[in-house]
Every structure is written in C-alpha cells, then in structure tokens.
Design an enzyme around this catalytic site. Structure first.
Site, mmCIF file in Angstrom:
data_model
loop_
_atom_site.group_PDB
_atom_site.id
_atom_site.type_symbol
_atom_site.label_atom_id
_atom_site.label_comp_id
_atom_site.label_asym_id
_atom_site.label_seq_id
_atom_site.Cartn_x
_atom_site.Cartn_y
_atom_site.Cartn_z
ATOM 1 N N TYR A 19 -1.208 -39.024 56.244
ATOM 2 C CA TYR A 19 -0.798 -37.802 55.294
ATOM 3 C C TYR A 19 -2.341 -37.613 54.459
ATOM 4 C CZ TYR A 19 0.072 -35.685 50.610
ATOM 5 O OH TYR A 19 0.043 -34.671 49.766
ATOM 6 N N ARG A 22 -4.513 -43.666 41.189
ATOM 7 C CA ARG A 22 -4.710 -43.148 39.606
ATOM 8 C C ARG A 22 -3.067 -42.322 39.354
ATOM 9 N NH1 ARG A 22 -8.362 -38.357 39.256
ATOM 10 N NH2 ARG A 22 -6.660 -37.253 39.966
ATOM 11 N N ARG A 79 7.345 -37.370 43.521
ATOM 12 C CA ARG A 79 6.521 -37.478 44.622
ATOM 13 C C ARG A 79 6.096 -38.888 44.968
ATOM 14 N NH1 ARG A 79 3.450 -32.156 43.560
ATOM 15 N NH2 ARG A 79 2.110 -33.570 42.005
ATOM 16 N N PHE A 123 -23.805 -33.536 46.394
ATOM 17 C CA PHE A 123 -22.524 -32.865 46.285
ATOM 18 C C PHE A 123 -21.463 -33.934 47.031
ATOM 19 C CE2 PHE A 123 -19.198 -29.878 47.055
ATOM 20 C CZ PHE A 123 -18.638 -30.018 48.336
#
Ligand SMILES: CC(C)(C)CN1C(=O)[C@@H](CC(=O)N[C@@H](CC(=O)O)C(=O)O)O[C@H](c2cccc3ccccc23)c2cc(Cl)ccc21
Length: 348
Positions: free
Chosen positions: A149, A196, A206, A266
């Site tokens: 997933y 978290r 979910r 980044f």
C-alpha cells in the site's frame, strides 16, 4: 499585479501549491529552474489523485474508474471535477483542475511521460486497495500488504521523483534506476504519517496499521486506545515504529547520492521531519488520543540544518539516540529497536 495571459495557469498552480501544503510549497519553489515546474505539477497531479482516493463520500463504483483513468484525464484540456464532498480539504483543486492540466501539457514530453507512468500505477494501486477495503473492512492485513500500500501511495512518488531528477539533467541518469532506495524514501515518510494519523484515520474507519502487528496485542485496532490496554498500546507502537525505522539507513544512502543542492534540500527536509516525528511518536501514548506533531520551532531548526549529508546524518543520529534513551528493557522489541538505531548511528 497584471499577469500575462499565458502565465495565468502557472500562477494559479503555484497558488494551489501554497494552499495544499504551506511549508512544503516553499521547499518546491527553491528548486532549480529546470526541475521546479515539473515537480510542482507532479505534486498537484498527485494531490488531485489523493483528493479522489481520500473522499469517502464518493461511491466505489464511481471512485474506481476515476482513479484508474486519472492518467488519461490529465490530457483532457478543460477537465474539472465538482463532485467531491463539501468538506474535502483540497476540493477546489479539482474544481479548477483544468489549470493543472494546462501546465502539465506545457511540460517537456519526457517529464509528462514520467508523471503519466506514475499516475497510472498509483491510480490503479489506489483503486485496487479502495475496492478491497470496500469489501473487507480489515484494510491492511500483513506487513507485506503494508509495504505494498505504501509503495502505491508514496514509494511510487520517490521513484517518479528520481526519474524527473535524472530527466532534468540535474542528477545522474543512474538515479532513475535506484528503485529500491527511491521506494524506501516514500515508505519512510508514509509509514511515519500512518503511525501519526492513527486516531484521525480510525475515526473515519481507515485502517492502515497492519493486522499482523496489532493482532499480537488486541483483537481489534480500536482496542489499543481503550483504558486498561496502555502497556499493549505502547508495545504495539514500538513494533510499528520499528517497522518504519528500518527504512532510515536506505534514505540516508539515497540522499548521499544526490548532487544538486536544491534537490538535496527538497528531499532531505521531509526525511528529517519524519525521523524527528518518529522519535516523538515512540513510547508516546498521545498517539492514541491526539495527532502528535513536532513543534514549529523544531521544524524551522531542522529545515535550516538540511544543506548537506553530514548535517542530515547528524540529525538522524541525534534522533536515533533519543529513541535509544526512550527504549525500555521491558519492551519485547527492546533489542530490535537498539539494533535498528545502531544501524542509523553506524551509517556512513
Ligand atoms: C504521501 C507522500 C509522503 C508522498 C506525500 N508527500 C509529502 O509528504 C511531501 C512533504 C509534504 O507534503 N509535507 C506536508 C506535510 C504533510 O502533508 O504531512 C507539508 O505541508 O509540509 O514530501 C514528499 C517527498 C519530497 C521529497 C522527496 C520524496 C521522495 C519520496 C517520496 C516523497 C518525497 C512528496 C513529494 C511529492 Cl512530489 C508529492 C507528495 C509528497
């Protein structure tokens, strides 16, 4: 400000970027010219896909084709979507998605090909999972399902970004071939987010925490937050934090391969935020009662110290020590946590 008409769509895209994720938007805008627009559009296309996947008010019969066809939809000039639920966070992005499509069609073909390929794989992966979750409420079962997933929703992002970086010429062509390391970059971020977001996700039913992990402690994922299960909840948390922690050394190895400074920052900033979050989540019962986030001040400090691999490796080592200090010899995972943190400390 007078904006020349051909710039309007691009300006609107950066406005959406600022709205969808304030702190991260500034990092994207720091990217060098040859890669900035491609990453901005990639981010917004993924956000569009995520806004469809996240919306539990869209019936699966409608959601599935929307997800599977999104890689074709991004070529349809003028396409917009106004059927998200009223409180869906980024619904305006899809209402005005035609500006994203205009900018996507303005990208170099090589950039378009990378974005389409990832969107295709991610859309189908999300559709497979959404269909499966619609029919059996357990969600993610095994640790393997967990990795699968997270590969679909985050690992593919890393793989796509590596291709965009190589395509731009700002990174070596070899980087696009680092599939395993790019995948781990995404898994580390996504697994930290899933740990978290335990409570937020549970409240909308979910379920991303693997049953293979929580079923060792309770009969149902929701039981972890019940009074009387505190020790089980903390030991279960150690197990899933350990699962996420195992990707950390590969993230450092990936970051060490980057040559362009703007691309390095980044990539490094979300990673140091994740290791700091993981250290805060470890042994922290508040995971089960609220959404635990690192303080703004700590975030700012971390972002300022992300300019090279030595600083980033030191930040990872610092948080590995924080986890070691919180480690508890009565925790069944005590040794495995020590070993995982040792691997981060020895990374060079
Ligand atoms: C699911 C996710 C982790 C991939 C989301 N994701 C990220 O989390 C963003 C960070 C972000 O959006 N932070 C938000 C906070 C939040 O939303 O939790 C902020 O406001 O600071 O970073 C990632 C991201 C950045 C750099 C390198 C990456 C390599 C592999 C995978 C993802 C990588 C991201 C890059 C792109 Cl192009 C698209 C999405 C992401």
């Amino acid at each position: 400000r007078v904006i020349p008409p051909e710039q309007k769509a691009k300006v609107r895209c950066y406005e959406f970027l600022n709205k969808t994720s304030r702190s991260f938007a500034t990092v994207i805008k720091e990217l060098d010219d040859d890669i900035r627009d491609a990453v901005c559009i990639f981010y917004l296309v993924l956000r569009g896909l995520d806004t469809i996947e996240d919306d539990m008010s869209i019936p699966i019969e409608k959601k599935e084709p929307l997800l599977r066809n999104f890689c074709k939809t991004i070529y349809k000039k003028g396409w917009t979507f106004d059927e998200n639920g009223p409180n869906e966070k980024d619904r305006q992005l899809l209402v005005e998605f035609d500006v994203v499509i205009d900018e996507f069609l303005g990208l170099g073909k090589k950039f378009q090909d990378v974005i389409v390929d990832i969107t295709d794989k991610m859309g189908n992966g999300m559709a497979d999972y959404a269909k499966d979750a619609a029919y059996n409420k357990y969600g993610v079962i095994t640790n393997k399902d967990f990795d699968k997933y997270c590969h679909y929703v985050a690992g593919l992002v890393g793989i796509g970004l590596s291709s965009l970086f190589s395509t731009s010429g700002l990174e070596k062509p070899e980087l696009a071939k680092e599939i395993e390391l790019s995948n781990s970059m995404g898994l580390f971020l996504q697994k930290t987010n899933i740990i978290r977001d335990y409570l937020d996700d549970l409240l909308v039913n979910r379920r991303f925490w693997p049953k293979e992990i929580w079923s060792k402690y309770v009969d149902d994922l929701a039981d972890l937050r019940k009074p009387g299960n505190e020790k089980k909840a903390i030991d279960c948390l150690s197990t899933i934090v350990l699962n996420a922690l195992q990707h950390a050394p590969e993230c450092l190895t990936y970051l060490n391969k980057l040559q362009n400074k703007s691309i390095f920052s980044f990539c490094a900033i979300p990673q140091v935020m994740a290791i700091a979050t993981l250290a805060l989540l470890f042994k922290n019962y508040n995971v089960y009662t609220s959404v635990v986030k690192i303080r703004k001040g700590e975030t700012v400090k971390l972002i300022l110290k992300c300019t090279n691999i030595f600083e980033v490796a030191n930040i990872f080592r610092y948080y590995a020590r924080v986890i070691i200090q919180k480690n508890d010899s009565k925790d069944p995972n005590f040794m495995k946590i020590s070993v995982a943190c040792g691997k981060i400390e020895q990374w060079c």
